[in-house]
Design a protein around this motif. Structure first.
Motif, short mmCIF file in Angstrom:
data_model
loop_
_atom_site.label_atom_id
_atom_site.label_comp_id
_atom_site.label_asym_id
_atom_site.label_seq_id
_atom_site.Cartn_x
_atom_site.Cartn_y
_atom_site.Cartn_z
N PHE A 290 8.06 -12.11 -7.68
CA PHE A 290 7.28 -13.05 -7.14
C PHE A 290 8.32 -13.40 -5.98
N THR A 291 7.26 -14.21 -4.50
CA THR A 291 8.05 -14.50 -3.51
C THR A 291 7.28 -14.52 -1.91
N TRP A 292 7.23 -15.09 -1.08
CA TRP A 292 6.26 -15.98 -0.58
C TRP A 292 6.54 -14.60 1.19
N LEU A 293 5.45 -14.49 1.62
CA LEU A 293 5.66 -13.90 3.15
C LEU A 293 4.38 -14.50 3.92
N MET A 294 5.21 -15.20 4.43
CA MET A 294 4.01 -16.69 5.68
C MET A 294 3.52 -17.08 4.59
N ASP A 295 2.19 -17.59 4.54
CA ASP A 295 1.88 -18.34 3.43
C ASP A 295 1.28 -17.85 2.64
N GLU A 296 1.53 -16.74 2.00
CA GLU A 296 0.59 -15.99 1.03
C GLU A 296 2.09 -15.52 0.34
N LEU A 297 1.36 -15.49 -0.98
CA LEU A 297 2.89 -15.56 -2.58
C LEU A 297 1.97 -14.13 -2.97
N ILE A 298 3.04 -13.43 -3.11
CA ILE A 298 3.29 -12.19 -3.03
C ILE A 298 3.04 -11.60 -4.44
N PRO B 188 19.26 -4.74 -6.50
CA PRO B 188 19.39 -4.60 -5.34
C PRO B 188 18.31 -4.19 -3.95
N GLN B 189 18.83 -3.02 -4.62
CA GLN B 189 17.42 -1.22 -4.17
C GLN B 189 16.63 -1.83 -4.17
N ALA B 190 15.69 -2.43 -5.63
CA ALA B 190 14.22 -2.37 -5.07
C ALA B 190 14.21 -3.66 -4.41
N VAL B 191 15.07 -4.61 -4.27
CA VAL B 191 15.09 -5.71 -3.04
C VAL B 191 14.19 -5.05 -1.84
N THR B 192 15.71 -4.17 -1.81
CA THR B 192 15.86 -3.82 -0.14
C THR B 192 14.40 -2.61 -0.44
N GLN B 193 14.14 -2.16 -1.09
CA GLN B 193 12.61 -1.21 -0.72
C GLN B 193 11.78 -2.09 -0.64
N LEU B 194 11.61 -3.13 -1.70
CA LEU B 194 10.42 -4.31 -0.88
C LEU B 194 10.10 -4.91 0.32
N THR C 267 11.75 -3.87 2.84
CA THR C 267 11.26 -3.10 3.74
C THR C 267 9.76 -2.63 4.32
N LEU C 268 8.81 -2.57 2.80
CA LEU C 268 7.14 -2.89 2.64
C LEU C 268 7.04 -3.81 3.50
N LEU C 269 7.38 -4.75 3.28
CA LEU C 269 7.10 -6.27 3.11
C LEU C 269 7.23 -6.80 5.16
N ASN C 270 8.16 -5.69 5.28
CA ASN C 270 8.16 -6.25 7.14
C ASN C 270 7.10 -6.04 7.84
N PRO C 271 6.53 -6.97 8.73
CA PRO C 271 6.08 -6.98 9.52
C PRO C 271 5.43 -5.48 10.46
N THR C 272 6.52 -5.26 10.59
CA THR C 272 6.87 -4.17 11.99
C THR C 272 6.91 -2.40 11.04
N ALA C 273 6.43 -3.23 9.68
CA ALA C 273 6.73 -1.41 9.18
C ALA C 273 4.92 -1.21 9.02
N GLY C 274 5.58 0.68 9.24
CA GLY C 274 4.34 1.66 9.83
C GLY C 274 3.84 1.66 11.58
N LYS C 275 5.02 1.00 12.40
CA LYS C 275 4.50 0.62 14.00
C LYS C 275 5.36 1.43 14.21
#
Length: 97
Positions: A31-39, A59-65, A67-75
């Motif tokens: 579980f983690t918060w991304l802005m106002d949303e619970l992921i 730690p490797q899985a947290v880093t990968q996650l 990266t995926l949740l980064n607002p600039t991912a894919g831009k």
């Protein structure tokens, strides 16, 4: 089993929280918060204490996650390419009228 992270009970790492339990590798819901949303992420790798239940996330899985949740991912990045001083000097300037 060929998993390198499986320990026999006497080899399992001791929990740093309770000092009595042993950490076992399990898949848990993260579980983690991304802005106002619970992921929530199911089947997330973690080490879980068999006595107090403390979770230590991989730690490797947290880093990968992250990266995926980064607002600039894919831009595309807006990085500016710098010209080195060598390139600047070798480029002739047009003559001024």
């Amino acid at each position: 089993m060929s998993d390198q992270n499986v320990f026999l009970p006497e080899q399992a790492p001791t929990c740093h929280e309770c000092q009595a339990g042993h950490l076992r590798r399990q898949k848990v819901t993260y579980f983690t918060w991304l802005m106002d949303e619970l992921i929530t992420v199911p089947d997330f790798p973690a080490w879980v204490c068999d006595v107090c239940g403390r979770r230590v996330y991989d730690p490797q899985a947290v880093t990968q996650l992250s990266t995926l949740l980064n607002p600039t991912a894919g831009k595309p990045s807006n990085s500016v390419r710098r010209v080195s001083s060598k390139q600047e000097k070798s480029t002739p300037r047009p003559a001024q009228p």
